[in-house]
Design an enzyme around this catalytic site. Sequence first.
Site, PDB file in Angstrom:
ATOM      1  N   ASP A 188      -6.750   0.840  -2.209  1.00  0.00           N
ATOM      2  CA  ASP A 188      -7.675  -0.091  -2.999  1.00  0.00           C
ATOM      3  C   ASP A 188      -8.826  -1.232  -2.859  1.00  0.00           C
ATOM      4  OD1 ASP A 188      -5.883   0.939  -4.903  1.00  0.00           O
ATOM      5  OD2 ASP A 188      -4.335  -0.591  -4.603  1.00  0.00           O
ATOM      6  N   THR A 248      10.699   3.946  -1.247  1.00  0.00           N
ATOM      7  CA  THR A 248      11.222   4.124   0.044  1.00  0.00           C
ATOM      8  C   THR A 248      10.021   3.982   1.402  1.00  0.00           C
ATOM      9  OG1 THR A 248      10.169   6.860   0.124  1.00  0.00           O
ATOM     10  CG2 THR A 248      12.660   6.525  -0.445  1.00  0.00           C
ATOM     11  N   ASP A 253      -4.134  -3.895   0.761  1.00  0.00           N
ATOM     12  CA  ASP A 253      -3.922  -2.232   0.402  1.00  0.00           C
ATOM     13  C   ASP A 253      -5.293  -1.997   0.555  1.00  0.00           C
ATOM     14  OD1 ASP A 253      -4.490   0.238  -0.940  1.00  0.00           O
ATOM     15  OD2 ASP A 253      -2.391  -0.457  -1.516  1.00  0.00           O
ATOM     16  N   ARG A 275       2.705   6.270   0.623  1.00  0.00           N
ATOM     17  CA  ARG A 275       3.994   6.057   0.776  1.00  0.00           C
ATOM     18  C   ARG A 275       4.524   6.161  -0.353  1.00  0.00           C
ATOM     19  NH1 ARG A 275       3.858   0.707   5.077  1.00  0.00           N
ATOM     20  NH2 ARG A 275       3.227  -0.247   2.521  1.00  0.00           N
TER      21      ARG A 275
HETATM   22  C1  PRP Z   1      -2.048   2.835   3.113  1.00  0.00           C
HETATM   23  C2  PRP Z   1      -3.043   3.623   4.610  1.00  0.00           C
HETATM   24  C3  PRP Z   1      -1.987   3.812   5.236  1.00  0.00           C
HETATM   25  C4  PRP Z   1      -0.649   4.087   5.688  1.00  0.00           C
HETATM   26  C5  PRP Z   1       0.203   2.613   6.528  1.00  0.00           C
HETATM   27  O1  PRP Z   1      -2.463   4.286   2.817  1.00  0.00           O
HETATM   28  O2  PRP Z   1      -3.718   3.324   4.543  1.00  0.00           O
HETATM   29  O3  PRP Z   1      -2.371   5.754   5.024  1.00  0.00           O
HETATM   30  O4  PRP Z   1      -0.583   2.634   4.033  1.00  0.00           O
HETATM   31  O5  PRP Z   1       0.739   2.453   6.208  1.00  0.00           O
HETATM   32  P1  PRP Z   1       2.465   2.944   6.786  1.00  0.00           P
HETATM   33  O6  PRP Z   1       2.109   2.589   8.231  1.00  0.00           O
HETATM   34  O7  PRP Z   1       3.625   3.034   6.382  1.00  0.00           O
HETATM   35  O8  PRP Z   1       2.525   4.411   6.481  1.00  0.00           O
HETATM   36  P2  PRP Z   1      -1.529   4.697   1.108  1.00  0.00           P
HETATM   37  O9  PRP Z   1      -0.535   5.185   1.413  1.00  0.00           O
HETATM   38  O10 PRP Z   1      -1.821   2.944   0.576  1.00  0.00           O
HETATM   39  O11 PRP Z   1      -2.645   5.138   0.860  1.00  0.00           O
HETATM   40  P3  PRP Z   1      -4.010   5.288   0.346  1.00  0.00           P
HETATM   41  O12 PRP Z   1      -4.540   5.728   1.509  1.00  0.00           O
HETATM   42  O13 PRP Z   1      -4.511   6.312  -0.396  1.00  0.00           O
HETATM   43  O14 PRP Z   1      -4.158   3.916  -0.918  1.00  0.00           O
HETATM   44  N1  URA Z   2      -1.062  -0.099   3.952  1.00  0.00           N
HETATM   45  C1  URA Z   2      -1.935  -1.034   3.527  1.00  0.00           C
HETATM   46  O1  URA Z   2      -3.129  -0.614   3.205  1.00  0.00           O
HETATM   47  N2  URA Z   2      -2.146  -2.311   3.984  1.00  0.00           N
HETATM   48  C2  URA Z   2      -1.290  -2.569   4.364  1.00  0.00           C
HETATM   49  O2  URA Z   2      -1.172  -3.935   4.659  1.00  0.00           O
HETATM   50  C3  URA Z   2       0.416  -1.421   4.670  1.00  0.00           C
HETATM   51  C4  URA Z   2      -0.187  -0.984   4.443  1.00  0.00           C
END
Ligand code: PRP
Ligand code: URA
Length: 207
Positions: free
Chosen positions: A201, A106, A198, A102
């Site tokens: 993380d 944005t 997160d 994400r």
């Molecule tokens: C997180 C999560 C989803 C997304 C959800 O990933 O694992 O993929 O955010 O958010 P959304 O429904 O608003 O799109 P992130 O983008 O943080 O990436 P990561 O898994 O690499 O940490």
């Molecule tokens: N991605 C995450 O990992 N946690 C949230 O709460 C939203 C998006």
Amino acid sequence: MVYIFDHPLIQHKLTLMRDVNTGTKEFRELLEEISMLMVYEVTRDLPTEEVEVETPICVTKSRVLAGKKIGIVPILRAGLGMVDGVANLIPAAKIGHIGLYRDPETHEPVEYYCKLPADSENRELIVLDPMLATGGSASAAISFIKQRGCKSIRLVNLIAAPEGIERVQKDHPDVNIYVAACDEKLNEHAYIVPGLGDAGDRLYGTK
Ligand code: PRP
Ligand code: URA
């Protein structure tokens, strides 16, 4: 359809995952365990067929899985934490990967990787991501998969926000959504409240 799993084991383990004091090792183990419990229910309606089997006592008829083969598609990174739990129960499944993150400003998903099984259009695909927040990532991932000709798709999330469910239902009304919990709302950073923070993380200890 949206299915919310209220099984006591799932709810108990999810509470442990939400706890800010739960460390990376335990978080990872719990996500794998919950994913295994969830996929048991996610696959409840898979078709079966009768075959003949010889037991040590006699020949009898018994049932095996029929219909489409299964594909597992984690959304990187955090979806990776759900793969082993699902693959433990469906070891013959092929695994594809979709890389999305994400944009911090944005909150829109940015694609950086997509590799699906060659025959994925003939498979029942189970898309995995622990968090369904705005729904942008899941919706984009499902769109990529559909562009490859795949028609049978299920989405499995640990925690969803109402906004995320609404978005996926609007963009992909044909996709069933399976969650362990639907939380209250998103905050100003598009994080799920109360959520678990997160997921990527916490899974990989990167913050
Ligand atoms: C997180 C999560 C989803 C997304 C959800 O990933 O694992 O993929 O955010 O958010 P959304 O429904 O608003 O799109 P992130 O983008 O943080 O990436 P990561 O898994 O690499 O940490
Ligand atoms: N991605 C995450 O990992 N946690 C949230 O709460 C939203 C998006």
